[in-house]
Design an enzyme around this catalytic site. Structure first.
Site, short mmCIF file in Angstrom:
data_model
loop_
_atom_site.label_atom_id
_atom_site.label_comp_id
_atom_site.label_asym_id
_atom_site.label_seq_id
_atom_site.Cartn_x
_atom_site.Cartn_y
_atom_site.Cartn_z
N CYS A 108 -25.17 17.37 62.84
CA CYS A 108 -24.50 17.82 62.13
C CYS A 108 -23.61 16.37 61.58
O CYS A 108 -22.50 16.33 60.48
CB CYS A 108 -23.27 18.70 61.71
SG CYS A 108 -22.01 18.23 63.24
N HIS A 123 0.26 -0.91 -0.28
CA HIS A 123 -0.31 -0.30 -0.19
C HIS A 123 0.63 0.90 0.22
O HIS A 123 2.23 1.50 0.52
CB HIS A 123 -0.97 -0.15 1.29
CG HIS A 123 -1.72 -0.82 1.19
ND1 HIS A 123 -2.01 -1.61 2.31
CD2 HIS A 123 -2.38 -1.38 0.14
CE1 HIS A 123 -2.97 -3.19 1.96
NE2 HIS A 123 -3.57 -2.61 1.28
N CYS A 180 -20.75 22.16 67.32
CA CYS A 180 -22.40 22.61 66.35
C CYS A 180 -23.07 22.83 67.43
O CYS A 180 -23.97 23.88 67.05
CB CYS A 180 -22.60 22.09 65.42
SG CYS A 180 -23.53 20.82 66.02
N CYS A 215 19.25 -5.11 42.69
CA CYS A 215 19.97 -3.76 41.21
C CYS A 215 21.49 -4.18 41.71
O CYS A 215 21.23 -3.45 43.29
CB CYS A 215 19.01 -3.04 41.11
SG CYS A 215 19.66 -1.88 39.28
N CYS A 272 -20.33 12.50 82.33
CA CYS A 272 -21.96 13.06 82.35
C CYS A 272 -21.26 12.19 80.77
O CYS A 272 -21.42 12.09 79.78
CB CYS A 272 -21.84 13.77 81.78
SG CYS A 272 -23.38 14.44 82.14
#
Length: 520
Positions: free
Chosen positions: A284, A140, A301, A234, A294
């Site tokens: 939240c 081609h 929040c 290595c 307690c």
């Protein structure tokens, strides 16, 4: 994490010297075995081209191919020359070449000579002179401008190692020399990038060659001769698992080590702690930890709620009038979830603390190398009958190798006897029996490692000759015993534990008396 390392020749010489000088005390055959091992080799930047060309040249000679055709064949079959030859014998060259995209079905000079002075390009539909057209092996041809743009796009996409012909339904791979020439005329830098891609293909596409995972990168790659999973060192000193490129982690499988690394890094255990020790604010939903006696707690929040049942309430909380919620209701689902989270957290912390403790010991013991060298020099300077102190260096090597393996055994136990990876692989009774077997071996191995460590920190350079000889016998005996226990534990893991699993996803690096293989 990198173990103390000497060369392989040092190991052989040291162990042989011990055998000759023990006067009847034989080291275990597992230590002195001339093991058949898959050889490893370091490939540097300078030697990469020679390694690649050796394979190309062999295929060119055997199959009478051109350079680019041999390279195309090898890239497709991942640089496995033996596989190429095997398929050539079994299937014939036509099937071999077709699957790899190698086209040798025409004579290029003849096709080029038959082209008219002006030809039509089927891509851009413009006319071009025959000298401005390139023909590929498949026959081609298109104009050089279209080819060049096609190649540039593919190289930029990272697909440069196998660029196909532009003709529809054509599987042929383009000639890399022609690609290089066309691209270089338009973009020399991209042509160099293309050459680099082809060069690095020997590592990127080769299942027996991998880059060293060192950071910063040393530039080396490691080549092995066998597909068996194992660990290497290595030339730069980086020790790693060849299969997954993580640090050496035997006797854990790569899957176990991957899950463990992720577990240690992510927030899974933090979430477990939060589940056990906090409760969500009903407004939240942020976790709140109680810091007083307690059971009326207040979130940042501003929302007050009852610690016992988690229900929101006003600040006037009493145990006689609590509106809209009841602390007496038994919430079995929440209790079970909290207990399960608490159990999982305690189990994880049990194994993690021991894993971490042995790693910390390894870091401290790794620093003993210089101290040991100083002690050996002091002993060698004395006028004594014995001048061979290789048994000390060998003991340190065995200690460091065993300490690393010992730390990994706790990771292995966490997954082997838990529900994360091997759930439903064993009955509860089988799991308990195997767990006891493993832990007994692990305990003996751990005891020997600690004993060997205590011997090496002794001030033996100050001992008289008789006491040095006595310590020598004890250190050699413990070294041999430690090595035997390590081998037995590997066999237990491979045969009795991993061997009973249905899947084959948990292969481990084989046991080596000399530890991780050093590449040369």
């Amino acid at each position: 994490m990198e173990d103390y390392a000497t060369t392989d020749d040092d190991y052989y010489e040291d162990y042989d010297d011990d055998r000759d000088s023990l006067g009847g005390f034989e080291l275990d055959s597992g230590i002195v075995e001339a093991a058949t091992r898959p050889s490893t080799k370091v490939i540097t930047k300078e030697s990469l081209l020679a390694e690649q060309w050796e394979h190309i040249d062999r295929v060119m000679e055997l199959l009478s191919l051109k350079e680019h055709q041999a390279r195309t064949l090898l890239i497709y079959y991942r640089w496995d020359v033996n596989k190429v030859i095997q398929l050539f014998v079994e299937d014939g060259k036509d099937k071999l070449y077709t699957e790899a995209g190698v086209a040798i079905v025409y004579q290029e000079d003849l096709v080029t000579a038959q082209l008219p002075s002006l030809v039509d390009c089927n891509i851009c539909f413009d006319e071009a002179y025959a000298s401005e057209v390139t023909v590929m092996d498949c026959g081609h041809f298109f104009c050089n401008n279209c080819w060049t743009q096609h190649f540039i796009v593919r190289i930029n996409e990272g697909q440069s190692r196998r660029i196909r012909c532009m003709e529809s339904n054509c599987n042929a791979i383009c000639d890399d020399a022609k690609i290089r020439n066309l691209v270089a005329a338009s973009n020399p830098d991209l042509a160099e990038k293309f050459d680099q891609f082809l060069l690095e293909s020997y590592i990127e596409d080769n299942k027996r060659v991998k880059w060293c995972p060192s950071v910063p990168h040393c530039g080396n790659a490691i080549q092995i001769e066998d597909d068996e999973p194992f660990e290497v060192v290595c030339a730069c000193g980086k020790q790693f698992c060849f299969s997954c490129l993580s640090e050496a982690h035997s006797p854990c499988s790569c899957i176990m080590w991957e899950h463990w690394s992720k577990k240690c890094q992510d927030a899974s255990e933090t979430n477990n702690w939060i589940t056990v020790h906090t409760k969500p604010c009903p407004k939240c939903r942020k976790p709140v930890e109680k810091n007083g006696g307690c059971n009326l707690v207040c979130c940042l929040c501003g929302q007050a709620f009852c610690w016992l049942c988690g229900g929101a309430t006003g600040r006037d909380h009493t145990y006689t009038t609590i509106a809209y919620h009841s602390c007496g209701r038994f919430k079995e689902e929440y209790i079970n979830k909290a207990k399960r989270a608490e159990r999982d957290l305690k189990r994880y912390m049990h194994y993690y603390k021991r894993y971490r403790a042995h790693l910390d010991s390894l870091k401290l013991e790794s620093k003993m190398e210089e101290t040991i060298k100083g002690k050996i020099l002091a002993l060698e300077a004395r006028e004594s009958a014995s001048k061979d102190f290789s048994w000390i260096r060998n003991a340190l090597h065995i200690l460091l190798r065993s300490r690393r393996i010992l730390s990994a055994t706790y990771v292995f136990a966490f997954f082997m006897f838990g529900d994360d990876l091997v759930k439903d692989e064993m009955t509860d009774k089988e799991k308990e029996l195997k767990k006891n077997l493993f832990e007994n071996q692990q305990q003996q191995f751990e005891g020997n490692v600690e004993k060997l460590s205590s011997f090496l920190v002794e001030k033996f350079h100050q001992y008289d000759e008789e006491k040095v000889l006595d310590l020598r016998m004890r250190i050699i005996a413990v070294s041999v015993s430690t090595d035997n226990l390590c081998r037995n534990m590997y066999e237990c893991i491979e045969n009795d534990l991993l061997g009973c699993l249905k899947g084959t996803f948990h292969s481990i690096a084989p046991y080596k008396s000399r530890g991780v293989l050093r590449s040369c």
